[in-house]
Design a protein around this motif. Structure first.
Motif, PDB file in Angstrom:
ATOM      1  N   ASP A   1       0.970  -1.144  -0.133  1.00  0.00           N
ATOM      2  CA  ASP A   1       0.054   0.066   0.049  1.00  0.00           C
ATOM      3  C   ASP A   1       1.109   1.206  -0.227  1.00  0.00           C
ATOM      4  OD1 ASP A   1      -2.288  -1.520   0.101  1.00  0.00           O
ATOM      5  OD2 ASP A   1      -2.693  -1.394   2.436  1.00  0.00           O
ATOM      6  N   LEU A   2       0.512   2.239  -0.784  1.00  0.00           N
ATOM      7  CA  LEU A   2       1.264   3.530  -0.749  1.00  0.00           C
ATOM      8  C   LEU A   2       0.160   4.792  -0.655  1.00  0.00           C
ATOM      9  CD1 LEU A   2       3.721   4.927  -1.482  1.00  0.00           C
ATOM     10  CD2 LEU A   2       3.035   4.911  -3.781  1.00  0.00           C
ATOM     11  N   GLU A   3       0.528   5.746   0.166  1.00  0.00           N
ATOM     12  CA  GLU A   3      -0.348   6.822   0.626  1.00  0.00           C
ATOM     13  C   GLU A   3       0.562   7.821   0.451  1.00  0.00           C
ATOM     14  OE1 GLU A   3      -3.477   8.630   3.507  1.00  0.00           O
ATOM     15  OE2 GLU A   3      -3.492   6.499   3.285  1.00  0.00           O
ATOM     16  N   GLU A   4       0.665   8.857  -0.480  1.00  0.00           N
ATOM     17  CA  GLU A   4       1.480  10.086  -0.340  1.00  0.00           C
ATOM     18  C   GLU A   4       0.820  11.256  -0.543  1.00  0.00           C
ATOM     19  OE1 GLU A   4       5.087   9.924  -2.695  1.00  0.00           O
ATOM     20  OE2 GLU A   4       5.555   7.933  -2.430  1.00  0.00           O
ATOM     21  N   VAL A   5       1.331  12.411   0.109  1.00  0.00           N
ATOM     22  CA  VAL A   5       0.778  13.688   0.121  1.00  0.00           C
ATOM     23  C   VAL A   5       1.557  14.399  -1.154  1.00  0.00           C
ATOM     24  CG1 VAL A   5       0.284  15.780   1.089  1.00  0.00           C
ATOM     25  CG2 VAL A   5       0.018  13.782   2.301  1.00  0.00           C
TER      26      VAL A   5
END
Length: 174
Positions: free
Chosen positions: A87-91
């Motif tokens: 999973d990847l979550e970046e701003v």
């Protein structure tokens, strides 16, 4: 004819044909969920992800829903060695051009490509045989609504009346 043997009635024959039809239909539907065996490895399609390819991710911003040229897009984010199993979550900070702030809609175009695609050459990203494409609208340019409603059902007039007919760029919350 032999004595003691009677032909089946028409109802029995019709019921037998109907039961055979229902069983055949169930078997046909069941075959949709049973994949056929592959006779030879090279003649069948195989999932690319099962081969653990090295992929890279690109995110481009654009004012066009369907960009045609490389100068229609601006590179916002690039992940050279994309780990697609995690999973990847970046701003991301996406610069909003003045044209979008004044009266435009902005889109985010995302590409997942093989590692051989050149990040500086948009055509190699688009034309790569392993490219997967998706897009999303970031902003929407529309006229604000005249009134807002709260949960109790009371109507509240919002804003100045002169600004109600002037379109404004709105960020979409996802």
């Amino acid at each position: 004819m032999a004595t003691g043997y009677q032909l089946p009635s028409l109802t029995t024959v019709v019921c037998g044909i109907f039961v055979a039809y229902v069983l055949h239909s169930i078997w046909t539907l069941g075959q949709l969920f049973i994949p056929p065996e592959c006779p030879e490895y090279y003649q069948c399609l195989h999932p690319v992800i099962a081969q653990n390819p090295k992929l890279q991710f690109f995110a481009f911003s654009s004012q066009k829903k369907s960009p045609e040229y490389a100068n229609d897009l601006k590179l916002v984010h690039h992940i050279p060695n994309f780990k697609y199993k995690k999973d990847l979550e970046e701003v991301l900070q996406v610069p909003i051009p003045r044209k979008v702030r004044n009266n435009g809609t902005m889109y985010l175009h995302m590409f997942l490509t093989s590692s051989k695609a050149d990040p500086d050459n948009w055509h190699s990203v688009v034309n790569d045989e392993m490219s997967v494409y998706g897009f999303s609208r970031l902003t929407k340019y529309h006229i604000p609504e005249a009134a807002t409603f709260n949960l109790l059902g009371k109507e509240e007039k919002g804003g100045r009346q002169s600004n109600l007919h002037r379109p404004v760029t709105h960020f979409l919350s996802q």
